[in-house]
Scaffold this active site. Structure first.
Site, PDB file in Angstrom:
ATOM      1  CG  ASN A  62      -0.423  -0.221   2.519  1.00  0.00           C
ATOM      2  OD1 ASN A  62       0.547  -0.955   2.673  1.00  0.00           O
ATOM      3  ND2 ASN A  62      -0.992   0.391   3.527  1.00  0.00           N
ATOM      4  CD  GLU A  64      -1.310   4.708   4.543  1.00  0.00           C
ATOM      5  OE1 GLU A  64      -0.887   5.549   5.356  1.00  0.00           O
ATOM      6  OE2 GLU A  64      -1.948   3.693   4.876  1.00  0.00           O
ATOM      7  CB  CYS A  73      -5.455  -1.244  -1.490  1.00  0.00           C
ATOM      8  SG  CYS A  73      -6.780  -0.492  -0.551  1.00  0.00           S
ATOM      9  CD  GLU A  75      -5.490  -5.737  -1.088  1.00  0.00           C
ATOM     10  OE1 GLU A  75      -4.926  -4.619  -1.035  1.00  0.00           O
ATOM     11  OE2 GLU A  75      -6.187  -6.193  -0.169  1.00  0.00           O
ATOM     12  CB  CYS A 112     -11.132  -2.317   0.490  1.00  0.00           C
ATOM     13  SG  CYS A 112     -10.470  -1.725  -1.073  1.00  0.00           S
ATOM     14  CB  CYS A 115      -8.790  -4.487  -3.522  1.00  0.00           C
ATOM     15  SG  CYS A 115      -7.708  -3.084  -3.176  1.00  0.00           S
TER      16      CYS A 115
HETATM   17  N1  THU Z   1      -5.235  -1.382   2.716  1.00  0.00           N
HETATM   18  C1  THU Z   1      -4.717  -2.208   1.767  1.00  0.00           C
HETATM   19  O1  THU Z   1      -3.654  -1.948   1.197  1.00  0.00           O
HETATM   20  N2  THU Z   1      -5.417  -3.308   1.449  1.00  0.00           N
HETATM   21  C2  THU Z   1      -6.523  -3.725   2.092  1.00  0.00           C
HETATM   22  O2  THU Z   1      -7.045  -4.771   1.759  1.00  0.00           O
HETATM   23  C3  THU Z   1      -7.110  -2.931   3.164  1.00  0.00           C
HETATM   24  C4  THU Z   1      -6.475  -1.608   3.409  1.00  0.00           C
HETATM   25  C5  THU Z   1      -4.458  -0.202   3.078  1.00  0.00           C
HETATM   26  C6  THU Z   1      -5.012   1.103   2.618  1.00  0.00           C
HETATM   27  C7  THU Z   1      -4.399   2.061   3.601  1.00  0.00           C
HETATM   28  O3  THU Z   1      -3.096   2.386   3.151  1.00  0.00           O
HETATM   29  C8  THU Z   1      -4.265   1.244   4.871  1.00  0.00           C
HETATM   30  O4  THU Z   1      -4.354  -0.124   4.486  1.00  0.00           O
HETATM   31  C9  THU Z   1      -5.318   1.552   5.918  1.00  0.00           C
HETATM   32  O5  THU Z   1      -6.577   1.466   5.375  1.00  0.00           O
END
Ligand code: THU
Length: 168
Positions: A62, A64, A73, A75, A112, A115
């Site tokens: 991920n 940010e 994310c 995925e 999520c 994804c």
């Molecule tokens: N996140 C993912 O990368 N994948 C998921 O399946 C759930 C959430 C990340 C997004 C964000 O950077 C952090 O987790 C908190 O939500």
């Protein structure tokens, strides 16, 4: 009025000792990817590793951003990279895991909705099931045989007007 029940199914491995060798290898790659996350704001590090049909593994973490919605994310980072590198190669499997800095994650991380939708697109594109494996840092591991079972009654290109679909 009637009620329709949508059912889904997954297999549960009690621990990583039960995982087949190829999934364990993919989990290691996802764990490694998670350590590369740019999780400046949530500190929740997620890693995803995709095994392509040509044997290549593409991983992502991920990413940010100070403008929160600009982040992505793990995925989708992995899926978009995989599709960019090998546009004509189906995805066989994806393993997803995460690192919680507060305490070890004892349950498998849940991808999520966005994804799931993105992975579903690639499953549909190739007509090839993508196995989805979800792991925490300890505890059970969930194995779904395809993305469709993770996203019942999915929006798909068939809903789009003919004009849009014919451009695909
Ligand atoms: N996140 C993912 O990368 N994948 C998921 O399946 C759930 C959430 C990340 C997004 C964000 O950077 C952090 O987790 C908190 O939500």
């Amino acid at each position: 009025m009637k009620t329709i029940t949508l059912e889904t199914q997954m297999q549960v491995y009690d621990s990583r000792e039960e995982l087949p060798e190829d999934l364990l290898e993919l989990l290691h790659q996802a764990e490694e990817a998670a350590t590369h996350a740019y999780a400046e704001y949530s500190h929740f590090q997620v890693g995803a590793a995709i095994l392509m049909n040509n044997g290549k593994i593409v991983a992502g973490a991920n990413q940010e951003n100070a403008v929160f919605p600009c982040g992505l994310c793990a995925e989708r980072v992995a899926a978009f990279a995989a599709s960019s590198m090998y546009p004509e190669v189906p995805f066989n499997k994806i393993v997803i895991t995460a690192i919680n800095p507060d305490e070890p994650l004892k349950e498998p991380v849940a991808p999520c909705g966005s994804c799931r939708q993105v992975l579903f697109e690639y499953e549909q594109k190739f007509g090839h099931p993508i196995e989805v494996v979800l792991a925490g840092q300890e505890g059970p591991i969930y194995h779904f045989h395809n993305v469709a079972t993770l996203l019942p009654y999915t929006f798909h290109a068939g809903f789009l007007p003919n004009e849009v679909r014919s451009k695909r």
